[in-house]
Design a protein around this motif. Sequence first.
Motif, PDB file in Angstrom:
ATOM      1  N   SER A   1       7.749   5.158  -6.613  1.00 50.37           N
ATOM      2  CA  SER A   1       7.871   5.498  -8.020  1.00 50.37           C
ATOM      3  C   SER A   1       7.177   6.837  -8.259  1.00 50.37           C
ATOM      4  CB  SER A   1       7.218   4.400  -8.863  1.00 50.37           C
ATOM      5  OG  SER A   1       7.322   4.693 -10.230  1.00 50.37           O
ATOM      6  N   PHE A   2       7.771   7.651  -9.118  1.00 53.44           N
ATOM      7  CA  PHE A   2       7.211   8.945  -9.489  1.00 53.44           C
ATOM      8  C   PHE A   2       6.987   8.956 -10.995  1.00 53.44           C
ATOM      9  CE2 PHE A   2       9.287   9.660  -5.523  1.00 53.44           C
ATOM     10  CZ  PHE A   2       8.481  10.580  -4.866  1.00 53.44           C
ATOM     11  N   ILE A   3       5.755   9.192 -11.395  1.00 51.41           N
ATOM     12  CA  ILE A   3       5.394   9.308 -12.806  1.00 51.41           C
ATOM     13  C   ILE A   3       4.892  10.733 -13.004  1.00 51.41           C
ATOM     14  CG2 ILE A   3       3.818   8.524 -14.618  1.00 51.41           C
ATOM     15  CD1 ILE A   3       3.838   5.771 -13.124  1.00 51.41           C
ATOM     16  N   ILE A   4       5.579  11.480 -13.859  1.00 51.16           N
ATOM     17  CA  ILE A   4       5.300  12.900 -13.994  1.00 51.16           C
ATOM     18  C   ILE A   4       5.002  13.240 -15.447  1.00 51.16           C
ATOM     19  CG2 ILE A   4       6.256  15.213 -13.671  1.00 51.16           C
ATOM     20  CD1 ILE A   4       8.103  13.486 -11.533  1.00 51.16           C
ATOM     21  N   GLU A   5       3.919  13.958 -15.636  1.00 46.37           N
ATOM     22  CA  GLU A   5       3.527  14.466 -16.950  1.00 46.37           C
ATOM     23  C   GLU A   5       3.789  15.972 -16.951  1.00 46.37           C
ATOM     24  OE1 GLU A   5       1.828  14.577 -20.849  1.00 46.37           O
ATOM     25  OE2 GLU A   5       2.796  13.022 -19.660  1.00 46.37           O
ATOM     26  N   SER A   6       4.574  16.430 -17.911  1.00 46.58           N
ATOM     27  CA  SER A   6       5.000  17.827 -17.963  1.00 46.58           C
ATOM     28  C   SER A   6       4.401  18.565 -19.149  1.00 46.58           C
ATOM     29  CB  SER A   6       6.527  17.903 -18.099  1.00 46.58           C
ATOM     30  OG  SER A   6       7.166  17.222 -17.059  1.00 46.58           O
ATOM     31  N   LYS A   7       4.335  19.864 -19.002  1.00 45.19           N
ATOM     32  CA  LYS A   7       3.977  20.755 -20.101  1.00 45.19           C
ATOM     33  C   LYS A   7       4.843  22.000 -19.987  1.00 45.19           C
ATOM     34  CE  LYS A   7       0.796  18.244 -21.917  1.00 45.19           C
ATOM     35  NZ  LYS A   7       1.170  17.484 -23.085  1.00 45.19           N
TER      36      LYS A   7
ATOM     37  N   MET B   1       2.590   2.771  -3.741  1.00 44.64           N
ATOM     38  CA  MET B   1       3.979   3.223  -3.747  1.00 44.64           C
ATOM     39  C   MET B   1       4.285   4.111  -4.954  1.00 44.64           C
ATOM     40  SD  MET B   1       5.190   1.899  -0.972  1.00 44.64           S
ATOM     41  CE  MET B   1       6.971   1.903  -1.099  1.00 44.64           C
ATOM     42  N   THR B   2       3.251   4.566  -5.642  1.00 42.80           N
ATOM     43  CA  THR B   2       3.433   5.388  -6.837  1.00 42.80           C
ATOM     44  C   THR B   2       2.806   6.758  -6.643  1.00 42.80           C
ATOM     45  OG1 THR B   2       3.362   3.435  -8.248  1.00 42.80           O
ATOM     46  CG2 THR B   2       3.004   5.554  -9.320  1.00 42.80           C
ATOM     47  N   PHE B   3       3.586   7.775  -6.940  1.00 40.32           N
ATOM     48  CA  PHE B   3       3.086   9.142  -6.948  1.00 40.32           C
ATOM     49  C   PHE B   3       2.932   9.586  -8.394  1.00 40.32           C
ATOM     50  CE2 PHE B   3       5.092   9.114  -2.747  1.00 40.32           C
ATOM     51  CZ  PHE B   3       4.087   9.690  -1.985  1.00 40.32           C
ATOM     52  N   LEU B   4       1.801  10.184  -8.684  1.00 35.96           N
ATOM     53  CA  LEU B   4       1.565  10.782  -9.996  1.00 35.96           C
ATOM     54  C   LEU B   4       1.639  12.291  -9.837  1.00 35.96           C
ATOM     55  CD1 LEU B   4      -1.501   8.668 -11.192  1.00 35.96           C
ATOM     56  CD2 LEU B   4       0.917   8.314 -11.737  1.00 35.96           C
ATOM     57  N   GLY B   5       2.306  12.937 -10.794  1.00 32.24           N
ATOM     58  CA  GLY B   5       2.450  14.376 -10.674  1.00 32.24           C
ATOM     59  C   GLY B   5       2.420  15.093 -12.001  1.00 32.24           C
ATOM     60  N   LEU B   6       2.079  16.365 -11.918  1.00 35.42           N
ATOM     61  CA  LEU B   6       2.139  17.214 -13.088  1.00 35.42           C
ATOM     62  C   LEU B   6       3.209  18.261 -12.846  1.00 35.42           C
ATOM     63  CD1 LEU B   6      -0.767  19.712 -12.909  1.00 35.42           C
ATOM     64  CD2 LEU B   6      -1.019  17.546 -11.763  1.00 35.42           C
ATOM     65  N   ALA B   7       3.959  18.582 -13.890  1.00 29.02           N
ATOM     66  CA  ALA B   7       5.031  19.564 -13.793  1.00 29.02           C
ATOM     67  C   ALA B   7       4.808  20.652 -14.825  1.00 29.02           C
ATOM     68  CB  ALA B   7       6.380  18.887 -14.013  1.00 29.02           C
ATOM     69  N   ASN B   8       4.982  21.887 -14.372  1.00 29.60           N
ATOM     70  CA  ASN B   8       4.735  23.044 -15.228  1.00 29.60           C
ATOM     71  C   ASN B   8       5.672  24.190 -14.863  1.00 29.60           C
ATOM     72  OD1 ASN B   8       2.175  22.407 -16.786  1.00 29.60           O
ATOM     73  ND2 ASN B   8       1.506  21.973 -14.691  1.00 29.60           N
TER      74      ASN B   8
ATOM     75  N   GLN C   1      -2.847  17.081 -19.919  1.00 26.92           N
ATOM     76  CA  GLN C   1      -1.933  16.652 -18.861  1.00 26.92           C
ATOM     77  C   GLN C   1      -2.700  15.925 -17.756  1.00 26.92           C
ATOM     78  OE1 GLN C   1      -0.267  19.998 -16.688  1.00 26.92           O
ATOM     79  NE2 GLN C   1       1.721  18.984 -16.587  1.00 26.92           N
ATOM     80  N   ILE C   2      -3.774  16.523 -17.308  1.00 18.54           N
ATOM     81  CA  ILE C   2      -4.583  15.924 -16.239  1.00 18.54           C
ATOM     82  C   ILE C   2      -5.245  14.640 -16.729  1.00 18.54           C
ATOM     83  CG2 ILE C   2      -6.618  16.294 -14.790  1.00 18.54           C
ATOM     84  CD1 ILE C   2      -5.693  19.323 -14.716  1.00 18.54           C
ATOM     85  N   PHE C   3      -5.747  14.629 -17.958  1.00 19.98           N
ATOM     86  CA  PHE C   3      -6.357  13.423 -18.522  1.00 19.98           C
ATOM     87  C   PHE C   3      -5.356  12.273 -18.563  1.00 19.98           C
ATOM     88  CE2 PHE C   3      -7.470  10.653 -22.111  1.00 19.98           C
ATOM     89  CZ  PHE C   3      -8.723  10.239 -21.710  1.00 19.98           C
TER      90      PHE C   3
END
Length: 157
Positions: free
Chosen positions: A55-61, A99-106, A85-87
């Motif tokens: 699973s991929f959970i991505i927080e974007s800005k 099985m989960t990847f956390l990511g930030l997208a910019n 975003q990081i918080f």
Amino acid sequence: MPTQLNRTSDTFSMTENEVNLAVAEFLRGKGASILRTAIDREQGYDVHAEMNGYSFIIESKGSRKNNQTETVFDSGQLKVHASAQIFYLLKQLELRSEMTFLGLANPDIPRIRKLINDVSSSLDQLGLIQFWVSAGGSVKIECPTKSMGVLIDLGLV
């Protein structure tokens, strides 16, 4: 205060919506199922995808508001957005499985790169991956060494 694009070192600007759509399209093109792509002010994960049991959970800005074309966020606003975003991702660490990847997208612009690079070793220690979106919408992933093997196997890097 927002500032004009031509008064920054940015070569392009991008909204959060554009970042979300580019990352979702990138993952879809690599074979992921896209469970969610947030548009405008929707609450929850910005991009949520699944691929081969991961699973991929991505927080974007973005570097500008969704309804603006030439006015971009100033450096202070970008710092606040990166911190938020990081918080948000730190809160997700409590819920994450192996099985989960956390990511930030910019957007891949120097002002955001510098902010993220200032804390990149900490992000790596937390296992967070970074999605960088170019002006043309192509996506590049940077990740901690411990995630590299899986992401290579999935064809993402």
